[in-house]
Design a protein around this motif. Sequence first.
Motif, PDB file in Angstrom:
ATOM      1  N   ASP A 145      49.814  26.102 -28.967  1.00  0.00           N
ATOM      2  CA  ASP A 145      49.188  24.777 -28.952  1.00  0.00           C
ATOM      3  C   ASP A 145      48.254  24.658 -27.747  1.00  0.00           C
ATOM      4  O   ASP A 145      48.413  25.366 -26.752  1.00  0.00           O
ATOM      5  N   ASP A 146      47.294  23.750 -27.858  1.00  0.00           N
ATOM      6  CA  ASP A 146      46.349  23.471 -26.761  1.00  0.00           C
ATOM      7  C   ASP A 146      45.686  24.759 -26.280  1.00  0.00           C
ATOM      8  O   ASP A 146      45.451  24.944 -25.074  1.00  0.00           O
ATOM      9  N   GLU A 161      51.976  18.170 -39.141  1.00  0.00           N
ATOM     10  CA  GLU A 161      52.603  18.318 -37.828  1.00  0.00           C
ATOM     11  C   GLU A 161      53.483  17.095 -37.562  1.00  0.00           C
ATOM     12  O   GLU A 161      53.034  15.959 -37.724  1.00  0.00           O
ATOM     13  N   SER A 190      59.397  22.349 -26.656  1.00  0.00           N
ATOM     14  CA  SER A 190      59.211  22.524 -25.215  1.00  0.00           C
ATOM     15  C   SER A 190      59.863  23.822 -24.765  1.00  0.00           C
ATOM     16  O   SER A 190      60.852  24.261 -25.350  1.00  0.00           O
ATOM     17  N   VAL A 214      56.621  12.946 -32.571  1.00  0.00           N
ATOM     18  CA  VAL A 214      57.654  11.934 -32.336  1.00  0.00           C
ATOM     19  C   VAL A 214      57.088  10.713 -31.612  1.00  0.00           C
ATOM     20  O   VAL A 214      56.163  10.833 -30.803  1.00  0.00           O
ATOM     21  N   ARG A 215      57.590   9.545 -31.929  1.00  0.00           N
ATOM     22  CA  ARG A 215      57.286   8.297 -31.244  1.00  0.00           C
ATOM     23  C   ARG A 215      58.595   7.632 -30.841  1.00  0.00           C
ATOM     24  O   ARG A 215      59.598   7.781 -31.532  1.00  0.00           O
ATOM     25  N   ASN A 230      56.587  20.604 -32.633  1.00  0.00           N
ATOM     26  CA  ASN A 230      56.378  20.961 -31.226  1.00  0.00           C
ATOM     27  C   ASN A 230      57.704  21.274 -30.546  1.00  0.00           C
ATOM     28  O   ASN A 230      58.702  20.587 -30.763  1.00  0.00           O
ATOM     29  N   TYR A 234      41.831  12.825 -36.680  1.00  0.00           N
ATOM     30  CA  TYR A 234      41.732  11.488 -37.260  1.00  0.00           C
ATOM     31  C   TYR A 234      40.828  11.462 -38.486  1.00  0.00           C
ATOM     32  O   TYR A 234      41.049  10.679 -39.405  1.00  0.00           O
ATOM     33  N   GLN A 284      51.130  14.298 -39.275  1.00  0.00           N
ATOM     34  CA  GLN A 284      49.669  14.336 -39.373  1.00  0.00           C
ATOM     35  C   GLN A 284      49.260  15.537 -40.226  1.00  0.00           C
ATOM     36  O   GLN A 284      49.713  16.661 -39.993  1.00  0.00           O
ATOM     37  N   GLN A 292      41.871  20.014 -28.493  1.00  0.00           N
ATOM     38  CA  GLN A 292      40.929  18.979 -28.909  1.00  0.00           C
ATOM     39  C   GLN A 292      39.765  18.791 -27.945  1.00  0.00           C
ATOM     40  O   GLN A 292      38.722  18.286 -28.346  1.00  0.00           O
ATOM     41  N   GLU A 351      37.379  14.591 -35.330  1.00  0.00           N
ATOM     42  CA  GLU A 351      37.104  13.167 -35.557  1.00  0.00           C
ATOM     43  C   GLU A 351      35.812  12.933 -36.323  1.00  0.00           C
ATOM     44  O   GLU A 351      35.651  11.892 -36.951  1.00  0.00           O
TER      45      GLU A 351
HETATM   46  P1  C2E Z   1      49.924  18.020 -29.436  1.00  0.00           P
HETATM   47  O1  C2E Z   1      51.028  18.771 -30.052  1.00  0.00           O
HETATM   48  O2  C2E Z   1      48.760  18.787 -28.931  1.00  0.00           O
HETATM   49  O3  C2E Z   1      49.494  16.953 -30.529  1.00  0.00           O
HETATM   50  C1  C2E Z   1      48.177  16.488 -30.707  1.00  0.00           C
HETATM   51  C2  C2E Z   1      48.000  15.088 -30.168  1.00  0.00           C
HETATM   52  O4  C2E Z   1      46.662  14.657 -30.455  1.00  0.00           O
HETATM   53  C3  C2E Z   1      48.906  14.031 -30.797  1.00  0.00           C
HETATM   54  O5  C2E Z   1      49.155  13.050 -29.812  1.00  0.00           O
HETATM   55  C4  C2E Z   1      48.024  13.456 -31.897  1.00  0.00           C
HETATM   56  O6  C2E Z   1      48.412  12.146 -32.282  1.00  0.00           O
HETATM   57  C5  C2E Z   1      46.700  13.448 -31.215  1.00  0.00           C
HETATM   58  N1  C2E Z   1      45.575  13.524 -32.165  1.00  0.00           N
HETATM   59  C6  C2E Z   1      45.579  13.961 -33.434  1.00  0.00           C
HETATM   60  N2  C2E Z   1      44.341  13.902 -33.990  1.00  0.00           N
HETATM   61  C7  C2E Z   1      43.531  13.404 -33.040  1.00  0.00           C
HETATM   62  C8  C2E Z   1      42.112  13.101 -33.006  1.00  0.00           C
HETATM   63  O7  C2E Z   1      41.374  13.274 -33.956  1.00  0.00           O
HETATM   64  N3  C2E Z   1      41.649  12.605 -31.820  1.00  0.00           N
HETATM   65  C9  C2E Z   1      42.443  12.405 -30.733  1.00  0.00           C
HETATM   66  N4  C2E Z   1      41.881  11.911 -29.633  1.00  0.00           N
HETATM   67  N5  C2E Z   1      43.772  12.683 -30.733  1.00  0.00           N
HETATM   68  C10 C2E Z   1      44.306  13.176 -31.874  1.00  0.00           C
HETATM   69  P2  C2E Z   1      50.615  12.446 -29.616  1.00  0.00           P
HETATM   70  O8  C2E Z   1      51.259  12.207 -30.938  1.00  0.00           O
HETATM   71  O9  C2E Z   1      50.501  11.299 -28.663  1.00  0.00           O
HETATM   72  O10 C2E Z   1      51.400  13.629 -28.908  1.00  0.00           O
HETATM   73  C11 C2E Z   1      51.047  14.087 -27.635  1.00  0.00           C
HETATM   74  C12 C2E Z   1      51.791  15.348 -27.285  1.00  0.00           C
HETATM   75  O11 C2E Z   1      53.198  15.093 -27.165  1.00  0.00           O
HETATM   76  C13 C2E Z   1      51.682  16.453 -28.329  1.00  0.00           C
HETATM   77  O12 C2E Z   1      50.448  17.125 -28.203  1.00  0.00           O
HETATM   78  C14 C2E Z   1      52.886  17.302 -27.982  1.00  0.00           C
HETATM   79  O13 C2E Z   1      52.563  18.171 -26.913  1.00  0.00           O
HETATM   80  C15 C2E Z   1      53.888  16.272 -27.505  1.00  0.00           C
HETATM   81  N6  C2E Z   1      54.859  15.997 -28.584  1.00  0.00           N
HETATM   82  C16 C2E Z   1      54.764  15.166 -29.647  1.00  0.00           C
HETATM   83  N7  C2E Z   1      55.887  15.198 -30.412  1.00  0.00           N
HETATM   84  C17 C2E Z   1      56.719  16.112 -29.817  1.00  0.00           C
HETATM   85  C18 C2E Z   1      58.037  16.605 -30.114  1.00  0.00           C
HETATM   86  O14 C2E Z   1      58.687  16.259 -31.111  1.00  0.00           O
HETATM   87  N8  C2E Z   1      58.554  17.533 -29.226  1.00  0.00           N
HETATM   88  C19 C2E Z   1      57.866  17.964 -28.134  1.00  0.00           C
HETATM   89  N9  C2E Z   1      58.444  18.866 -27.330  1.00  0.00           N
HETATM   90  N10 C2E Z   1      56.629  17.529 -27.834  1.00  0.00           N
HETATM   91  C20 C2E Z   1      56.060  16.605 -28.656  1.00  0.00           C
END
Ligand code: C2E
Length: 280
Positions: A178-179, A59, A119, A62-63, A117, A254, A45, A202, A235
């Motif tokens: 983060d967050d 950024e 952990s 992962v999916r 990201n 987004y 992203q 967010q 957004e």
């Molecule tokens: P995060 O690192 O805080 O990532 C931001 C999340 O918000 C991502 O969700 C992203 O897709 C989503 N997002 C981005 N822009 C927007 C927007 O405009 N509106 C809304 N509502 N959401 C938006 P995602 O991809 O589902 O990831 C969720 C969390 O999973 C991430 O939060 C991160 O904490 C974790 N994560 C993702 N990939 C990895 C990874 O490779 N390793 C680890 N340890 N954690 C990961």
Amino acid sequence: RQDMYRLKARTRGLPAPVVDGMDRLRLETDLHDAASRNELVVHYQPQVDAGTGRTVAVEALVRWQHPTLGMVPPGVFIPIAEDSGAIGEIGAHVLAVACSTVAGWHVGGTPLELAVNVSASQLHTAGFSDFVRLVLKQTGLAAHRLVLEVTESQVVADTDALGELTALRALGVGISVDDFGTGYSSLSQLRRLPATEVKIDQSFTAELPGSASFVAGIVALAHSLDLRVVAEGVEQPEQLRALIDAGCDRAQGYLLGRPAPAADVRSRTDAAETEGPTHG
Ligand code: C2E
Ligand code: MG
Ligand code: MG
Ligand code: MG
């Protein structure tokens, strides 16, 4: 199909660990082979410079393409992987794939930066910073182009994690909180983190422009600690405007681009390069 429905129904809008019983056991079992079966996909992203509108970083997110359940979001499987220990292999895979993907990626002649990201449990793995150094060497990504994102609440009171972050910082790698703002850590604890950046959560972006003075306060605080500020979850154009006015350095959301495969993001950044920046 039915399984996928149940999974979605249970997880939508709820904190991650609510997947329970059979679903969780199934995911935990399947997760052990997810990386070796090539079921993990890394999306990217864009992060946009608030001043120029240019994409300066991506950024990695992962999916998991599960063979029968379909796409399982990281909010569901990362917490399970953290508990089961599978996060070590998954995190190593994501880091290696993302670094090699972004290493040769330039926008407007400038090498793109990469956020990954991490952990807290990865930081506890012996030799994590050595592993990062090896990946950087093997992929040719300069250390200053990599930012590792950690969640404030996961690391702030964790001496071992802090030690590993300090070692990573010494390599030249950036550390992002983060967050930011959602944890309960104190200011003095924040100052102990070897951070280079904070990401405004967010939930605060969503309240803009109503919460503008609050966000401006976070920006001022972060800047006083010499930290760069990225806002996530952008957004709406009004939110971007409010963030620029508040002095935020970068924006992600987004509005500026959804997470997508590298080729898709790359074709957009290449197109934007020929058209020029969209604002600023
Ligand atoms: P995060 O690192 O805080 O990532 C931001 C999340 O918000 C991502 O969700 C992203 O897709 C989503 N997002 C981005 N822009 C927007 C927007 O405009 N509106 C809304 N509502 N959401 C938006 P995602 O991809 O589902 O990831 C969720 C969390 O999973 C991430 O939060 C991160 O904490 C974790 N994560 C993702 N990939 C990895 C990874 O490779 N390793 C680890 N340890 N954690 C990961
Ligand atoms: Mg993140
Ligand atoms: Mg976040
Ligand atoms: Mg998060």
